[in-house]
Write a protein that holds these residues in place. Structure first.
Motif, PDB file in Angstrom:
ATOM      1  N   ALA A 152     -36.146  22.663  23.652  1.00 40.89           N
ATOM      2  CA  ALA A 152     -35.302  23.408  23.058  1.00 40.89           C
ATOM      3  C   ALA A 152     -33.639  22.902  24.136  1.00 40.89           C
ATOM      4  O   ALA A 152     -32.807  22.932  23.665  1.00 40.89           O
TER       5      ALA A 152
ATOM      6  N   SER B 220     -31.289  21.329  21.007  1.00 44.97           N
ATOM      7  CA  SER B 220     -30.906  22.732  20.580  1.00 44.97           C
ATOM      8  C   SER B 220     -29.228  22.154  19.679  1.00 44.97           C
ATOM      9  O   SER B 220     -28.813  21.991  19.682  1.00 44.97           O
ATOM     10  N   ASP B 221     -28.596  21.622  21.154  1.00 52.78           N
ATOM     11  CA  ASP B 221     -27.379  20.723  21.374  1.00 52.78           C
ATOM     12  C   ASP B 221     -26.686  20.209  22.138  1.00 52.78           C
ATOM     13  O   ASP B 221     -26.211  20.042  23.141  1.00 52.78           O
TER      14      ASP B 221
END
Length: 332
Positions: free
Chosen positions: A107, A111-112
């Motif tokens: 994550a 995720s970003d």
């Protein structure tokens, strides 16, 4: 023009599939089964309780990726796979996937990803948050693979017969435990979060050194370590900090040492071009995504940090075949 290809880009975009294939093979103990022989897809399917089609496609993929060899309908381990992914091998390191591919790690990076690049580090404390549960996973997953390196380092450090040893951010505890095994009267104090130290204590019990193994829970920066140590271990910790954080911790280590005592770090070292060695250069990206300020440093930078902390000399010794090096911080 003939060398122009999108292969490198496609390999990067599809890298998650190779991760999935390795995870599947390890969880099925496929590499260990292949190491036993008679490794056709059908035999492996029976041994692992899997569909023959699934095993065939997985093994063919792993062969194409270079993890296996195929001769007729028989699969064989490569030398590297046999050394590190066959559970019967003394250098087995398959457990590391439980940390490196943990949902928390995935994550952080997927995720970003532009966010941590724009920020120059993780958003928030990420893995450096107090008592982060990822470090219990780290301790359980990484411990077995660190034993050979820990024993090698301990054999070198045992020459000076350190009697009182501090293991900072001990994690699984294997580095301190190895010294306790190499120096029969060495007393080890391990510092880390309480939940993580429970794993280190279990490992000390299993190694038969629990009578000389003391745990000290809390932040490495805030906890009172005590003093009079012959050796302070900083194994795989400084790269999680910026230079100021490294100097602060090294200064605290120096003040905890007896006269003539040494601090020892285990680190990935960069060349001055910052793109070699390859693993060290790539490891800096792991620090970018998982810590606020962590990085990979050069020998020169560690020398500067060591002097700023009051050490007279800093020497580095590579530890092949691993990508890591041993750093010795010595007093005048």
């Amino acid at each position: 023009m003939a060398d122009i290809s999108p292969d490198l880009f496609m390999d990067a975009v599809l890298a998650y599939q190779q991760t999935a294939a390795i995870k599947a093979a390890l969880e099925l103990d496929l590499f260990s089964e292949i190491g036993k022989g008679s490794a056709t897809a059908e035999n492996l399917a029976r041994a692992t309780g899997s569909a023959a089609r699934g095993v065939r496609i997985l093994c063919d993929y792993l062969t194409a990726r270079g993890h296996l060899e195929k001769h007729g309908d028989q699969y064989q381990l490569t030398e590297s796979t046999a050394a590190f992914l066959d559970r019967s091998a003394p250098s087995w390191m398959g457990s590391v996937v439980e940390y490196l591919t943990a949902p928390e790690m995935m994550a952080l990076f997927l995720s970003d990803p532009p966010a941590f690049v724009r920020n120059g580090g993780s958003i928030g404390l990420a893995n450096n948050a107090p008592d982060h549960p990822i470090w219990v996973k780290f301790a359980r997953a990484m411990g077995p693979s660190r034993v050979p390196l820990a024993k090698r380092i301990a054999s070198e450090l045992a020459v000076s017969s350190p009697r009182k040893v501090l293991d900072v951010a001990a994690g699984h505890g294997m580095f301190g435990i190895a010294i306790a095994q190499a120096v029969v009267d060495a007393q080890i104090t391990a510092v880390d979060w309480d939940a993580v130290l429970s794993v280190a204590q279990q490992n000390a019990d299993a190694a038969g050194v629990s009578g000389r193994y003391r745990i000290l829970g809390g932040s490495a920066f805030d906890t009172d370590w005590g003093s009079g140590f012959d050796l302070v271990l900083l194994a795989n910790f400084l790269h999680q900090l910026d230079k100021d954080g490294c100097v602060t911790l090294l200064r605290k280590a120096r003040k905890s040492l007896v006269s003539g005592g040494r601090a020892v770090a285990v680190e990935f070292l960069l060349n001055e071009d910052r793109v070699s060695p390859r693993f060290s250069a790539m490891f800096a990206f792991q620090m970018l995504g998982s810590t606020p300020h962590g990085d990979t440093y050069t020998v020169r930078e560690f020398e500067e940090m060591g002097r700023a902390a009051g050490f007279a000399r800093v020497t580095a010794k590579s530890l092949p075949p691993t990508p890591q090096s041993l750093l010795l911080f010595e007093q005048a």
